[in-house]
Design an enzyme around this catalytic site. Structure first.
Site, PDB file in Angstrom:
ATOM      1  N   GLY A  37       0.784  -1.226   0.000  1.00 56.85           N
ATOM      2  CA  GLY A  37       0.000   0.000   0.000  1.00 56.85           C
ATOM      3  C   GLY A  37       0.816   1.276   0.000  1.00 56.85           C
ATOM      4  CG  HIS A  38       4.133   3.747   1.860  1.00 56.49           C
ATOM      5  ND1 HIS A  38       5.363   4.258   1.530  1.00 56.49           N
ATOM      6  CD2 HIS A  38       3.544   4.699   2.610  1.00 56.49           C
ATOM      7  CE1 HIS A  38       5.522   5.443   2.079  1.00 56.49           C
ATOM      8  NE2 HIS A  38       4.422   5.730   2.734  1.00 56.49           N
ATOM      9  CG  PHE A  39       2.786   5.604  -2.171  1.00 58.81           C
ATOM     10  CD1 PHE A  39       1.686   5.951  -1.395  1.00 58.81           C
ATOM     11  CD2 PHE A  39       4.000   6.184  -1.881  1.00 58.81           C
ATOM     12  CE1 PHE A  39       1.809   6.882  -0.385  1.00 58.81           C
ATOM     13  CE2 PHE A  39       4.134   7.105  -0.863  1.00 58.81           C
ATOM     14  CZ  PHE A  39       3.043   7.457  -0.114  1.00 58.81           C
TER      15      PHE A  39
END
EC number: 4.2.1.59
Length: 143
Positions: A48-50
């Protein structure tokens, strides 16, 4: 002094996915440390990053430095029934992104020890370029 991952997991209380030091290449216990975190695309935080542009979160770079600092305090001879707790982070600066494939070099030098509080000047670098720095304080306490 050098420590491999087998040594590190005996020293630190952390485990996957939060163990962020892979190897210690130099350690003068109670004085300084130089360690490595190999950053791979398989790290869970990259999900999720990124998406499409993976960057290691700055807080995890700081956590890597804090874990290296804890190893410096404890050394290979782990102090039984003791643990190092993070106390403060000052003057944190992030200069460049850390991405999959990077080898993060973690350096911490003790500046002072007062009333059980160890204060470190920490620098993280990739390919000899500073990517982050901070002053980290930690305290050695009973478990």
């Amino acid at each position: 002094m050098q420590f491999n991952i087998s040594d590190i997991i005996k020293i630190l209380p952390h485990s996957y996915p939060f163990l962020l030091v892979d190897r210690v290449i130099e350690c003068d216990p109670g004085k300084s440390i130089k360690a490595i975190k190999n950053v791979t695309f398989n790290e869970p935080f990259f999900i999720g990053h990124f998406p499409g542009h993976p960057i290691m979160p700055g807080v995890l770079i700081i956590e890597s430095l804090a874990q290296a600092s804890a190893i410096c305090v404890l050394g290979k001879e782990t102090i039984e029934n003791k643990v190092v707790y993070l106390r403060s982070i000052e003057n944190a600066k992030f200069r460049k992104p850390v991405t999959p494939g990077d080898t993060l070099i973690l350096q911490a030098n003790i500046q002072s020890v007062c009333l059980g509080v160890h204060k470190f000047r920490c620098i993280a670098s990739v390919s000899e370029e500073k990517v982050a720095e901070a002053t980290i304080s930690a305290v050695l306490q009973n478990k």
